[in-house]
Structure formats: C-alpha cells, structure tokens
Design a protein around this motif. Structure first.
Motif, PDB file in Angstrom:
ATOM      1  N   THR A   4       0.841  -1.194   0.000  1.00  0.00           N
ATOM      2  CA  THR A   4       0.000   0.000   0.000  1.00  0.00           C
ATOM      3  C   THR A   4       0.877   1.245   0.000  1.00  0.00           C
ATOM      4  N   PRO A   5       0.781   2.100  -1.030  1.00  0.00           N
ATOM      5  CA  PRO A   5       1.587   3.337  -1.046  1.00  0.00           C
ATOM      6  C   PRO A   5       1.226   4.269   0.097  1.00  0.00           C
ATOM      7  N   ILE A   6       2.209   5.069   0.524  1.00  0.00           N
ATOM      8  CA  ILE A   6       2.020   6.052   1.580  1.00  0.00           C
ATOM      9  C   ILE A   6       2.111   7.452   0.978  1.00  0.00           C
ATOM     10  N   ASP A   7       1.148   8.289   1.312  1.00  0.00           N
ATOM     11  CA  ASP A   7       1.175   9.693   0.918  1.00  0.00           C
ATOM     12  C   ASP A   7       1.907  10.476   2.006  1.00  0.00           C
ATOM     13  N   LEU A   8       3.125  10.919   1.718  1.00  0.00           N
ATOM     14  CA  LEU A   8       3.926  11.609   2.720  1.00  0.00           C
ATOM     15  C   LEU A   8       3.264  12.895   3.213  1.00  0.00           C
ATOM     16  N   LYS A  60       4.379 -11.797  14.272  1.00  0.00           N
ATOM     17  CA  LYS A  60       2.967 -11.478  14.523  1.00  0.00           C
ATOM     18  C   LYS A  60       2.825 -10.085  15.120  1.00  0.00           C
ATOM     19  N   ASN A  61       3.671  -9.763  16.081  1.00  0.00           N
ATOM     20  CA  ASN A  61       3.517  -8.491  16.779  1.00  0.00           C
ATOM     21  C   ASN A  61       4.140  -7.322  16.036  1.00  0.00           C
ATOM     22  N   LEU A  62       5.156  -7.549  15.240  1.00  0.00           N
ATOM     23  CA  LEU A  62       5.624  -6.494  14.341  1.00  0.00           C
ATOM     24  C   LEU A  62       4.550  -6.161  13.313  1.00  0.00           C
ATOM     25  N   ASN A  63       3.829  -7.174  12.868  1.00  0.00           N
ATOM     26  CA  ASN A  63       2.806  -6.971  11.844  1.00  0.00           C
ATOM     27  C   ASN A  63       1.611  -6.160  12.336  1.00  0.00           C
ATOM     28  N   GLN A  64       1.503  -5.941  13.644  1.00  0.00           N
ATOM     29  CA  GLN A  64       0.387  -5.170  14.172  1.00  0.00           C
ATOM     30  C   GLN A  64       0.513  -3.670  13.889  1.00  0.00           C
ATOM     31  N   GLN A  65       1.730  -3.230  13.522  1.00  0.00           N
ATOM     32  CA  GLN A  65       1.958  -1.801  13.293  1.00  0.00           C
ATOM     33  C   GLN A  65       2.559  -1.608  11.897  1.00  0.00           C
ATOM     34  N   LYS A  66       1.911  -0.787  11.076  1.00  0.00           N
ATOM     35  CA  LYS A  66       2.381  -0.620   9.710  1.00  0.00           C
ATOM     36  C   LYS A  66       3.748   0.050   9.655  1.00  0.00           C
ATOM     37  N   GLU A  67       4.113   0.799  10.704  1.00  0.00           N
ATOM     38  CA  GLU A  67       5.397   1.501  10.696  1.00  0.00           C
ATOM     39  C   GLU A  67       6.570   0.533  10.615  1.00  0.00           C
ATOM     40  N   PHE A  68       6.418  -0.680  11.132  1.00  0.00           N
ATOM     41  CA  PHE A  68       7.483  -1.678  11.038  1.00  0.00           C
ATOM     42  C   PHE A  68       7.550  -2.309   9.650  1.00  0.00           C
ATOM     43  N   LYS A  69       6.529  -2.096   8.837  1.00  0.00           N
ATOM     44  CA  LYS A  69       6.436  -2.771   7.537  1.00  0.00           C
ATOM     45  C   LYS A  69       6.681  -1.835   6.363  1.00  0.00           C
ATOM     46  N   VAL A  70       7.232  -0.654   6.633  1.00  0.00           N
ATOM     47  CA  VAL A  70       7.469   0.351   5.589  1.00  0.00           C
ATOM     48  C   VAL A  70       8.655  -0.056   4.722  1.00  0.00           C
ATOM     49  N   ALA A  71       8.522   0.167   3.419  1.00  0.00           N
ATOM     50  CA  ALA A  71       9.586  -0.151   2.471  1.00  0.00           C
ATOM     51  C   ALA A  71       9.409   0.689   1.218  1.00  0.00           C
ATOM     52  N   GLU A  72      10.407   0.673   0.369  1.00  0.00           N
ATOM     53  CA  GLU A  72      10.302   1.257  -0.966  1.00  0.00           C
ATOM     54  C   GLU A  72      10.152   0.138  -1.979  1.00  0.00           C
ATOM     55  N   CYS A  73       9.192   0.268  -2.860  1.00  0.00           N
ATOM     56  CA  CYS A  73       8.958  -0.706  -3.922  1.00  0.00           C
ATOM     57  C   CYS A  73       8.899   0.039  -5.247  1.00  0.00           C
ATOM     58  N   ASP A  74       9.883  -0.208  -6.097  1.00  0.00           N
ATOM     59  CA  ASP A  74       9.982   0.494  -7.390  1.00  0.00           C
ATOM     60  C   ASP A  74       9.967   2.006  -7.204  1.00  0.00           C
ATOM     61  N   VAL A  76       8.607   3.693  -4.853  1.00  0.00           N
ATOM     62  CA  VAL A  76       7.403   4.182  -4.171  1.00  0.00           C
ATOM     63  C   VAL A  76       7.466   3.769  -2.708  1.00  0.00           C
ATOM     64  N   LEU A  77       7.235   4.731  -1.810  1.00  0.00           N
ATOM     65  CA  LEU A  77       7.207   4.426  -0.386  1.00  0.00           C
ATOM     66  C   LEU A  77       5.836   3.891  -0.006  1.00  0.00           C
ATOM     67  N   GLY A  78       5.824   2.830   0.786  1.00  0.00           N
ATOM     68  CA  GLY A  78       4.563   2.245   1.222  1.00  0.00           C
ATOM     69  C   GLY A  78       4.811   1.220   2.307  1.00  0.00           C
ATOM     70  N   TYR A  79       3.843   0.371   2.535  1.00  0.00           N
ATOM     71  CA  TYR A  79       4.020  -0.672   3.546  1.00  0.00           C
ATOM     72  C   TYR A  79       3.335  -1.954   3.082  1.00  0.00           C
ATOM     73  N   TYR A  80       3.916  -3.073   3.492  1.00  0.00           N
ATOM     74  CA  TYR A  80       3.358  -4.384   3.157  1.00  0.00           C
ATOM     75  C   TYR A  80       2.294  -4.777   4.179  1.00  0.00           C
ATOM     76  N   ASP A  81       1.414  -5.668   3.773  1.00  0.00           N
ATOM     77  CA  ASP A  81       0.374  -6.122   4.694  1.00  0.00           C
ATOM     78  C   ASP A  81       0.947  -7.007   5.785  1.00  0.00           C
ATOM     79  N   ALA A  82       2.098  -7.655   5.505  1.00  0.00           N
ATOM     80  CA  ALA A  82       2.726  -8.511   6.518  1.00  0.00           C
ATOM     81  C   ALA A  82       4.202  -8.664   6.201  1.00  0.00           C
ATOM     82  N   LEU A  83       4.993  -8.873   7.235  1.00  0.00           N
ATOM     83  CA  LEU A  83       6.406  -9.186   7.072  1.00  0.00           C
ATOM     84  C   LEU A  83       6.599 -10.699   7.038  1.00  0.00           C
TER      85      LEU A  83
END
Length: 217
Positions: A4-8, A60-74, A76-83
């Motif tokens: 999911t992309p993030i709008d800064l 499981k507990n990292l996945n509860q917060q999107k801030e731990f799942k932030v990455a750049e994909c192509d 684009v900054l966003g976050y994955y639904d799960a690590l």
C-alpha cells in the motif's frame, strides 16, 4: 503480498520520515530481557520447537503496526500487509549458516508446518541462501538468534547504501534470575519509521502473547 503506497503529505510521520531518512539518517537499537518462563513451559508440554515459536511471535507483533512494515517498492514508499521472517539456519558440520525464510501465517500451527517443511527440504543446503531457486521475498525482514551467548546489547547495522526500513531482531541465550527464565532480545530500527513508542507497544503486545501462548496451539 499486498503493498500500500504512503502519501507523505498526509502521513502523520511524513516530516519525521523525511528528516530521519534525508536530512539526518538515523537508526537506533535497544536490548531488553524478556520473561519466557511460561513460553518455555508451554513449548515443552506441547513438544514443539522454541525457535519457530519465537519467529512467529515476533513477526505477529511487528505486523500489528504498519510503521514496522514500511519499504520502498519500485521507488514508491509504502508498507506491506505482513512481514516474512528471514532467519539463519545453522550447519553443525562446518559451523556456517544459510538464510532461510518461511512465509508468515496468521495461525501458528500453519506457520509451524511450513517451517518444518522448509527445514526438511532445505535445512542441509549450504551457501548464503537455503532456497537458492528463489530470492527472499520483498517483505522479508531479519530475525535470528545467538543461542550460545547471553548479551546485554546487540546491534545490527547495514552498511549498504540503500533505503531499508524494516527492523532487525536478535535473541540471545536464556538465563535464569530469581526462578524465572529470561531471553535477551535486541531490536535495531530506522528512526524514520519508528520511535520508542512503537517499540514499547511491540514489546508489551509480545509479552502478552508470550504469557498466553497456549491459546495459539
């Protein structure tokens, strides 16, 4: 996996992200001692391995917060639904290790089955990657342990010049204190995506799950 992309401009951490990733790139690490007395008891009673439990609970507990799942994909900054946990598989024959990953599952027993299947198929494969036919997935983060030593602090820092915002997690050797069993747990995070508040929430939720792990069996 869903990205999911993030709008800064609208993200509450937008300015903090820019500051700690562009103006003053900063990471931090901390180590805490986690009480695993009840978890080890439940593990022994159920006759299951501790390490995959550790992998699943941390993920499981990292996945509860999107801030731990932030990455750049192509770009684009966003976050994955799960690590997905990327961890070390140790080889007793030559004392080296290879990296292995097991896709996260919401049910522990589903994850445990995949973990055991990976170990059976790839556990004896040497080299950097146990599963050389495919690269680690884009949502893979580093989580491992050093079971031979107890430490007061441990930090992992990447020296490769690329945007990487996932946390790194490392556990140490169990130790006894006042009749309880503890495990050192180190987290290294990027300040652009997480602060102490996020780490505290992760640790509190992790402790709750550790105390009541039997419900997941």
């Amino acid at each position: 996996m869903l990205f999911t992309p993030i709008d800064l401009q609208s993200w509450p951490r937008g300015q903090l992200f820019y500051y700690f990733s562009k103006m003053a790139p900063t990471g931090y690490s901390m180590t805490v001692n986690v009480d695993v007395t009840e978890l080890r008891r439940a593990t022994k009673e159920a006759e299951i391995k501790f390490f995959p439990i550790y992998l699943w609970l941390v993920t499981k507990n990292l996945n509860q917060q999107k801030e731990f799942k932030v990455a750049e994909c192509d770009g684009v900054l966003g976050y994955y639904d799960a690590l997905t946990p990327l961890y070390a598989s140790f080889h007793e024959d030559d004392h080296t290790f290879s990296l292995m990953w097991t896709e996260y599952q919401e049910r522990f027993l589903d994850f445990y089955g995949l973990y055991l299947a990976n170990q059976q198929q790839f556990g004896n494969a040497h080299g950097v990657l146990c599963q050389p036919q495919t690269p680690p997935p884009a949502n893979a983060y580093t989580v491992s342990c050093i079971p031979w030593m107890q430490f007061q602090h441990f930090a992992v820092h990447s020296y490769e010049n690329k945007p990487y915002y996932f946390p790194s997690v490392e556990a140490g050797k169990f130790f006894e204190r006042d009749g309880r069993t503890f495990m050192p747990l180190s987290l290294t995070c990027h300040h652009a995506t997480t602060d102490g508040w996020h780490v505290n929430r992760f640790l509190e939720d992790l402790k709750t799950d550790i105390m009541a792990f039997a419900q997941y069996l």
